[in-house]
Design a protein around this motif. Structure first.
Motif, mmCIF file in Angstrom:
data_model
loop_
_atom_site.group_PDB
_atom_site.id
_atom_site.type_symbol
_atom_site.label_atom_id
_atom_site.label_comp_id
_atom_site.label_asym_id
_atom_site.label_seq_id
_atom_site.Cartn_x
_atom_site.Cartn_y
_atom_site.Cartn_z
ATOM 1 N N ILE A 1 -10.225 7.757 8.929
ATOM 2 C CA ILE A 1 -9.383 8.853 9.401
ATOM 3 C C ILE A 1 -9.279 9.873 8.276
ATOM 4 C CG2 ILE A 1 -7.135 9.505 10.345
ATOM 5 C CD1 ILE A 1 -6.711 6.548 11.043
ATOM 6 N N GLY A 2 -9.534 11.137 8.574
ATOM 7 C CA GLY A 2 -9.434 12.191 7.572
ATOM 8 C C GLY A 2 -9.050 13.501 8.237
ATOM 9 N N GLN A 3 -8.852 14.537 7.411
ATOM 10 C CA GLN A 3 -8.533 15.838 7.976
ATOM 11 C C GLN A 3 -9.430 16.892 7.348
ATOM 12 O OE1 GLN A 3 -6.811 18.820 6.922
ATOM 13 N NE2 GLN A 3 -6.716 18.265 4.751
ATOM 14 N N SER A 4 -9.848 17.835 8.178
ATOM 15 C CA SER A 4 -10.722 18.906 7.718
ATOM 16 C C SER A 4 -10.478 20.146 8.553
ATOM 17 C CB SER A 4 -12.198 18.487 7.826
ATOM 18 O OG SER A 4 -13.059 19.559 7.464
ATOM 19 N N GLN A 5 -10.342 21.273 7.886
ATOM 20 C CA GLN A 5 -10.211 22.568 8.544
ATOM 21 C C GLN A 5 -9.096 22.573 9.589
ATOM 22 O OE1 GLN A 5 -14.396 24.331 9.108
ATOM 23 N NE2 GLN A 5 -14.839 22.143 8.863
ATOM 24 N N GLY A 6 -7.998 21.901 9.233
ATOM 25 C CA GLY A 6 -6.817 21.933 10.082
ATOM 26 C C GLY A 6 -6.799 20.968 11.236
ATOM 27 N N HIS A 7 -7.765 20.046 11.293
ATOM 28 C CA HIS A 7 -7.820 19.087 12.397
ATOM 29 C C HIS A 7 -8.004 17.668 11.860
ATOM 30 C CE1 HIS A 7 -8.063 22.052 15.675
ATOM 31 N NE2 HIS A 7 -8.836 22.764 14.859
ATOM 32 N N LEU A 8 -7.436 16.718 12.578
ATOM 33 C CA LEU A 8 -7.658 15.316 12.265
ATOM 34 C C LEU A 8 -9.060 14.920 12.718
ATOM 35 C CD1 LEU A 8 -5.698 13.147 11.037
ATOM 36 C CD2 LEU A 8 -5.495 12.241 13.349
ATOM 37 N N LEU B 1 -1.616 5.231 14.033
ATOM 38 C CA LEU B 1 -0.169 5.251 13.854
ATOM 39 C C LEU B 1 0.172 6.303 12.810
ATOM 40 C CD1 LEU B 1 2.622 3.916 14.407
ATOM 41 C CD2 LEU B 1 2.107 2.367 12.504
ATOM 42 N N ALA B 2 1.045 7.236 13.173
ATOM 43 C CA ALA B 2 1.510 8.284 12.259
ATOM 44 C C ALA B 2 2.892 7.911 11.753
ATOM 45 C CB ALA B 2 1.540 9.630 12.967
ATOM 46 N N VAL B 3 3.010 7.799 10.428
ATOM 47 C CA VAL B 3 4.228 7.309 9.795
ATOM 48 C C VAL B 3 4.770 8.385 8.873
ATOM 49 C CG1 VAL B 3 5.215 5.542 8.309
ATOM 50 C CG2 VAL B 3 3.381 4.942 9.898
ATOM 51 N N ASP C 1 0.865 -1.186 0.000
ATOM 52 C CA ASP C 1 0.000 0.000 0.000
ATOM 53 C C ASP C 1 0.892 1.224 0.000
ATOM 54 O OD1 ASP C 1 -2.437 -1.356 0.013
ATOM 55 O OD2 ASP C 1 -2.380 -1.615 2.178
ATOM 56 N N THR C 2 0.718 2.094 -0.996
ATOM 57 C CA THR C 2 1.587 3.251 -1.176
ATOM 58 C C THR C 2 0.756 4.517 -1.149
ATOM 59 O OG1 THR C 2 2.991 1.885 -2.601
ATOM 60 C CG2 THR C 2 3.404 4.250 -2.624
ATOM 61 N N TYR C 3 1.213 5.510 -0.367
ATOM 62 C CA TYR C 3 0.469 6.749 -0.193
ATOM 63 C C TYR C 3 1.353 7.952 -0.497
ATOM 64 C CZ TYR C 3 -3.040 3.829 1.970
ATOM 65 O OH TYR C 3 -3.978 2.851 2.193
ATOM 66 N N LEU C 4 0.689 9.021 -0.921
ATOM 67 C CA LEU C 4 1.353 10.244 -1.351
ATOM 68 C C LEU C 4 1.199 11.317 -0.273
ATOM 69 C CD1 LEU C 4 2.613 12.007 -3.686
ATOM 70 C CD2 LEU C 4 0.260 12.375 -4.476
ATOM 71 N N GLY D 1 -5.463 0.002 4.608
ATOM 72 C CA GLY D 1 -6.396 0.128 3.495
ATOM 73 C C GLY D 1 -6.927 1.531 3.311
ATOM 74 N N ALA D 2 -6.914 2.331 4.368
ATOM 75 C CA ALA D 2 -7.328 3.732 4.286
ATOM 76 C C ALA D 2 -6.366 4.538 5.140
ATOM 77 C CB ALA D 2 -8.764 3.909 4.777
ATOM 78 N N ALA D 3 -5.913 5.658 4.622
ATOM 79 C CA ALA D 3 -4.912 6.448 5.319
ATOM 80 C C ALA D 3 -5.178 7.925 5.090
ATOM 81 C CB ALA D 3 -3.513 6.067 4.842
ATOM 82 N N CYS D 4 -4.607 8.753 5.955
ATOM 83 C CA CYS D 4 -4.810 10.196 5.875
ATOM 84 C C CYS D 4 -3.471 10.907 6.031
ATOM 85 C CB CYS D 4 -5.782 10.656 6.956
ATOM 86 S SG CYS D 4 -5.888 12.456 7.131
ATOM 87 N N PRO D 5 -3.063 11.713 5.048
ATOM 88 C CA PRO D 5 -1.867 12.546 5.236
ATOM 89 C C PRO D 5 -2.204 13.764 6.097
ATOM 90 C CG PRO D 5 -2.787 12.908 3.049
ATOM 91 C CD PRO D 5 -3.624 11.838 3.692
ATOM 92 N N PHE D 6 -1.402 14.005 7.125
ATOM 93 C CA PHE D 6 -1.651 15.124 8.035
ATOM 94 C C PHE D 6 -0.349 15.444 8.747
ATOM 95 C CE2 PHE D 6 -3.311 16.819 12.171
ATOM 96 C CZ PHE D 6 -3.968 17.926 11.655
#
Length: 419
Positions: A298-305, A273-275, A184-187, A246-251
């Motif tokens: 897990i997602g991010q909106s308006q500057g918050h996780l 887990l933050a990687v 699984d590869t994320y940007l 399977g689902a990830a959030c960049p933050f």
């Protein structure tokens, strides 16, 4: 379920117009004195994304100016729509409830018509850049040719070499176990911090999604892959935890994924887990254990996780969702944002996660959560402020890899090639 609305755009506000509001021409049309178009564009360019897109509801002229492809690169951008694919073959779908013609080319013809590009598979998107796996036409599960990172708004792109991962050998031609062995590869890309991007890759061995994947990273600065860590060495991660990539959030420059204990479901042992790449230390965020349900998104909106958790009834099907905001990242202070029942969301009492429904995204600038209803192939949104559900559009047959897209119109030094 109320009248349809668009993702990222509130209902158009209307009020009764009196004769004293505006002067009228001889034909009876309302004449409104407006600044010249160039002056309006300059004013619009200084607005944040949320009030900017509200201005589209004022008049057709304003809507046209803001939507103009030649001018929109000056404006702050928000959620435009969703790229869609199946994760194996197709990638050329774009779901956009607002405009019949997408802002960018969803077929990525600027890539596919190049002789050096063989077959690409949609994987991820982050702040305007899109990540593809690159493989030979004859291959199905291995990105032997590496990866492609591109900006569909500027049609710039760059190739990324293979990370060195190879699939486990098949025992026989009917063995399907290897399919789940793909990494699984994320940007990660944040132009406000750096013009460069990173890839974070979770590599699995032995033909299954293992409990302790290796983490590799690629930086467009260094131009090479590096081994970051084996997850068994992460401080604060209890033994037996399985990482769900399977689902990830960049933050905050790191990919956030869920970790849970598969053999202790009654204890509701969930963590985040933050990687990060480039040698950054990993971090674990604790998910409170007082019956807050199973962590599903897990997602991010308006500057918050943000996190969504589901509560189950007597069966394994979920009956209610809770939406949480991490108000203080360092202190790990979680605040309940909203609760919503399945009957309000979907018109059903319960549903199976990933089979009946999915969380597609949380809006980056508004209090909206986007869901996929698989049983009737619809995209819907839930407004946490108004407690309203809006039917948006059809999924057009896409059931997986529905990836949110926010345009980015600036050119990047990290993307060396341009069509």
């Amino acid at each position: 379920m109320v009248a349809p609305s668009l993702p990222g755009f509130p209902h158009r506000l209307r009020r009764p117009r009196s004769d004293m509001d505006c002067p009228k021409t001889e034909s009876g049309e309302v004449a409104v004195a407006c600044p010249p178009d160039d002056s309006l564009v300059e004013i619009f360019s200084r607005l944040p994304a949320k009030p900017l897109f509200r201005c589209k509801c004022v008049s057709k002229n304003w809507c046209g100016l803001i939507a103009d492809r030649l001018r929109c690169r000056k404006f702050p951008q928000t959620l435009e729509g969703f790229f869609a694919g199946d994760g194996v073959e197709s990638y050329g779908g774009f779901i956009c409830p607002e405009r019949p013609v997408p802002l960018v080319d969803p077929s990525f013809s600027f890539l596919t018509k190049l002789p050096e590009i063989k077959k690409i598979v949609l994987l991820d998107s982050c702040n305007g850049l899109v990540l593809f796996g690159h493989r030979r036409v004859s291959e199905k599960y291995d990105y032997s040719l590496g990866y492609i990172v591109c900006n569909p708004a500027t049609e710039e792109w760059v190739s990324v070499p293979n990370s060195g991962w190879t699939p486990c050998p098949l025992i026989n031609s009917d063995d399907k176990l290897n399919q789940d062995c793909d990494p699984d590869t994320y940007l990660i890309f944040d132009p406000a911090i750096s013009p460069h991007f990173q890839l974070i890759q979770f590599q699995f061995r032995f033909g299954v999604k293992s409990y302790l994947p290796e983490v590799h990273s690629f930086s467009s600065v260094a131009g090479a892959w590096r081994l970051e860590l084996k997850l068994k060495g992460v401080p604060g991660l209890p033994p037996g935890m399985k990482v769900d990539t399977g689902a990830a959030c960049p933050f905050k420059g790191m990919v956030h994924v869920r970790a849970h204990h598969p053999y202790l479901p009654s204890e509701n042992l969930n963590m985040i887990l933050a990687v990060g790449g480039e040698g950054r230390p990993f971090r674990t965020l604790h998910w409170p254990q007082n019956d807050r349900g199973v962590l599903v998104f897990i997602g991010q909106s308006q500057g918050h996780l943000h996190c969504l958790s589901g509560c189950t009834g007597n069966s394994s099907q979920m009956t209610e969702l809770s939406i949480w905001v991490l108000e203080d990242y360092n202190a790990e202070k979680w605040v309940l944002r909203d609760n919503v029942s399945f009957s309000q969301l979907f018109g059903r009492m319960s549903g199976r996660f990933h089979l009946d429904w999915d969380v597609v995204a949380i809006h980056p600038d508004r209090s909206l959560v986007i869901f996929a209803e698989y049983w009737n192939c619809k995209l819907i949104s839930y407004d946490m402020d108004k407690k309203e559900v809006h039917a948006l559009c059809s999924l057009h047959g896409y059931r997986r890899h529905i990836i949110p897209y926010v345009p980015y119109f600036a050119e990047s030094a990290a993307l060396a090639k341009k069509h």
